[in-house]
Write a protein that holds these residues in place. Sequence first.
Motif, PDB file in Angstrom:
ATOM      1  N   UNK A 441      -9.250   0.714   5.407  1.00 10.33           N
ATOM      2  CA  UNK A 441      -7.865   1.107   5.122  1.00 10.33           C
ATOM      3  C   UNK A 441      -7.127   0.017   4.354  1.00 10.33           C
ATOM      4  N   UNK A 442      -7.380  -1.238   4.718  1.00 11.91           N
ATOM      5  CA  UNK A 442      -6.725  -2.332   3.992  1.00 11.91           C
ATOM      6  C   UNK A 442      -7.217  -2.423   2.552  1.00 11.91           C
ATOM      7  N   UNK A 443      -8.479  -2.070   2.320  1.00  8.74           N
ATOM      8  CA  UNK A 443      -9.046  -2.171   0.967  1.00  8.74           C
ATOM      9  C   UNK A 443      -8.330  -1.274  -0.026  1.00  8.74           C
ATOM     10  N   UNK A 444      -7.866  -0.087   0.420  1.00 10.29           N
ATOM     11  CA  UNK A 444      -7.242   0.857  -0.517  1.00 10.29           C
ATOM     12  C   UNK A 444      -5.722   0.722  -0.560  1.00 10.29           C
ATOM     13  N   UNK A 445      -5.157  -0.120   0.313  1.00  8.00           N
ATOM     14  CA  UNK A 445      -3.715  -0.348   0.278  1.00  8.00           C
ATOM     15  C   UNK A 445      -3.358  -1.307  -0.849  1.00  8.00           C
ATOM     16  N   UNK A 446      -2.101  -1.305  -1.245  1.00  5.27           N
ATOM     17  CA  UNK A 446      -1.661  -2.197  -2.318  1.00  5.27           C
ATOM     18  C   UNK A 446      -2.011  -3.631  -1.977  1.00  5.27           C
ATOM     19  N   UNK A 447      -2.663  -4.314  -2.906  1.00  4.20           N
ATOM     20  CA  UNK A 447      -3.122  -5.666  -2.668  1.00  4.20           C
ATOM     21  C   UNK A 447      -4.517  -5.751  -2.088  1.00  4.20           C
ATOM     22  N   UNK A 448      -5.103  -4.603  -1.715  1.00  3.50           N
ATOM     23  CA  UNK A 448      -6.452  -4.582  -1.179  1.00  3.50           C
ATOM     24  C   UNK A 448      -7.498  -4.659  -2.281  1.00  3.50           C
ATOM     25  N   UNK A 449      -8.738  -4.914  -1.900  1.00  8.03           N
ATOM     26  CA  UNK A 449      -9.796  -5.140  -2.887  1.00  8.03           C
ATOM     27  C   UNK A 449     -10.040  -3.912  -3.765  1.00  8.03           C
ATOM     28  N   UNK A 450     -10.075  -2.727  -3.183  1.00 11.17           N
ATOM     29  CA  UNK A 450     -10.325  -1.522  -3.968  1.00 11.17           C
ATOM     30  C   UNK A 450      -9.103  -1.138  -4.805  1.00 11.17           C
ATOM     31  N   UNK A 451      -7.917  -1.314  -4.233  1.00  7.37           N
ATOM     32  CA  UNK A 451      -6.687  -1.037  -4.990  1.00  7.37           C
ATOM     33  C   UNK A 451      -6.617  -1.921  -6.229  1.00  7.37           C
ATOM     34  N   UNK A 452      -6.858  -3.198  -6.050  1.00  8.70           N
ATOM     35  CA  UNK A 452      -6.795  -4.125  -7.180  1.00  8.70           C
ATOM     36  C   UNK A 452      -7.931  -3.886  -8.165  1.00  8.70           C
ATOM     37  N   UNK A 453      -9.104  -3.506  -7.652  1.00  8.52           N
ATOM     38  CA  UNK A 453     -10.213  -3.195  -8.548  1.00  8.52           C
ATOM     39  C   UNK A 453      -9.917  -2.011  -9.437  1.00  8.52           C
ATOM     40  N   UNK A 454      -9.278  -0.988  -8.856  1.00  5.29           N
ATOM     41  CA  UNK A 454      -8.906   0.180  -9.643  1.00  5.29           C
ATOM     42  C   UNK A 454      -7.864  -0.187 -10.698  1.00  5.29           C
ATOM     43  N   UNK A 455      -6.914  -1.040 -10.330  1.00  5.84           N
ATOM     44  CA  UNK A 455      -5.910  -1.506 -11.294  1.00  5.84           C
ATOM     45  C   UNK A 455      -6.586  -2.193 -12.473  1.00  5.84           C
ATOM     46  N   UNK A 456      -7.554  -3.052 -12.182  1.00  7.38           N
ATOM     47  CA  UNK A 456      -8.254  -3.786 -13.234  1.00  7.38           C
ATOM     48  C   UNK A 456      -9.084  -2.850 -14.109  1.00  7.38           C
ATOM     49  N   UNK A 457      -9.711  -1.845 -13.488  1.00  8.31           N
ATOM     50  CA  UNK A 457     -10.512  -0.875 -14.243  1.00  8.31           C
ATOM     51  C   UNK A 457      -9.645  -0.134 -15.251  1.00  8.31           C
ATOM     52  N   UNK A 458      -8.503   0.370 -14.797  1.00  9.94           N
ATOM     53  CA  UNK A 458      -7.605   1.114 -15.707  1.00  9.94           C
ATOM     54  C   UNK A 458      -7.117   0.212 -16.813  1.00  9.94           C
ATOM     55  N   UNK A 459      -6.747  -1.015 -16.456  1.00  6.89           N
ATOM     56  CA  UNK A 459      -6.244  -1.956 -17.462  1.00  6.89           C
ATOM     57  C   UNK A 459      -7.328  -2.274 -18.502  1.00  6.89           C
ATOM     58  N   UNK A 460      -8.584  -2.365 -18.066  1.00  7.47           N
ATOM     59  CA  UNK A 460      -9.670  -2.706 -18.965  1.00  7.47           C
ATOM     60  C   UNK A 460      -9.799  -1.707 -20.117  1.00  7.47           C
TER      61      UNK A 460
END
Length: 463
Positions: A441-460
């Motif tokens: 649950x923490x991974x998909x919350x804002x600041x979590x590893x998966x949340x931030x990974x998705x942000x980086x993917x879109x930005x890429x």
Amino acid sequence: MTTHFLLVPFMAQGHMIPMLDIAHVLAHRGAKVTFVTTHMNAATIRPIIHRATNSGLSIVVVELNFPCSEVGLPDGFESADQLYTSDQFLTFFRALPLLQPQLELCLQSNKPDCVIFDFQHAWAALAARNFGISRLSFHGTAAFFLLCYRNIEKEGILLSKDDTSENDPYAVPGNLPQDIVLTRAKTRLWPDTPEWREIREEIILGEESADGVVLNSFAELEPWFIERYREAVDKPLWPIGPLSLHAGLGEMRGKVVSLDTDQLMAWLDSNEQRSVVFANFGSLVRHSPSQLVEIGYGLEKSGRPFIWVVKEAGEKIEVRGRGLVIRGWAPQVSILSHGAVGGFLTHCGWNSVVEAVAAGVPIATWPHFSDQFMNERLVVDFLRVGVAVEGTEVPPEFFVDGDRYQVGREGVEKAIGRLMDEGEEAEGRRQRAKELGEKARRAVEKGGSSFDGLTELIRRFSK
């Protein structure tokens, strides 16, 4: 400017659902999504897409004509879930590259910033490369499995021509944290024939052409294996799961429920916390009638309240003694998330594993084919949140027929007893499962590893 992703899922429910999740997750983060599939599969997901677009998400479905008559499949056989013989599976895979010209017309008329393709769609990777479009391979399985299988293929274990039996044990090669002992029969994903070897070689070429990899996993679940797999492929890797947990999906994932969900939830509410066993074996596993009888008796003999999903009939709910039998499709994530569910008897498909992990539910593992035997080792040996059902040997053929069964009622009863008992060992599993659920649950919350990974993917891939 809005980033445009085009998604090409493999046509099977276990592959379509996580790719639909990715479509929703990307659209929730402001991206434009084109979802490419065939007419029959599009009809299946149309209600889900309507709900998404009605909520303001930018998801468009493009439909391709599947060449059933051209390759000799019955009309409408556009999903692996509908196939019943090994020959049909081979024909189905041979038909997939025939979709490439239609996809190229789509890419030509509406060029996306990035194509995310199921790893089995090498033809989709080739189409994207032909138009100079960035492309990511999606694996709906664990980095643990991908790394182990890569090591096995590198050492040529499945191609060995010696007299070693398919059922003789061997240790997975590579500098792994601990030994993983399997057999060739439990490792082999493809029949060892020239036709299937050719298909596998094409898939490898498609994967190698990708600019990165997307996984339905998360960094805290299998950190060592994610890092080693990233090093092995030497390209960007985005573990953005558990996809079922991302904020905003809710009831928008999976099929539209036609069951009486009020009856289902009321029955769960009537049971004590963590007392119910949930048994579900996914969309591709087919049990013989005699095996179904053994499962039913095993669930009854366990003495625990249970929910058992059986695919062999239309959707309805039946109450049988202390159990609830769901015929057809069941809202698995909702059931696993209910506080009354204390254990999950599963085929160990990765969607089911990661959904159980996300819900903090311990697992009884009964693998049948593909990556499921390695998933079992991750669950039982490394994560230590599961118990193995005894006697789960690989049947001689992928498709089960006749009166053959793998596991008797005693094996089912024993596994459930170990999973659900009150001893120190079982309590340890429950605690570890709970902790993994919290990490998920923490991974998909804002600041979590998966949340931030998705942000980086879109930005890429933003222009």
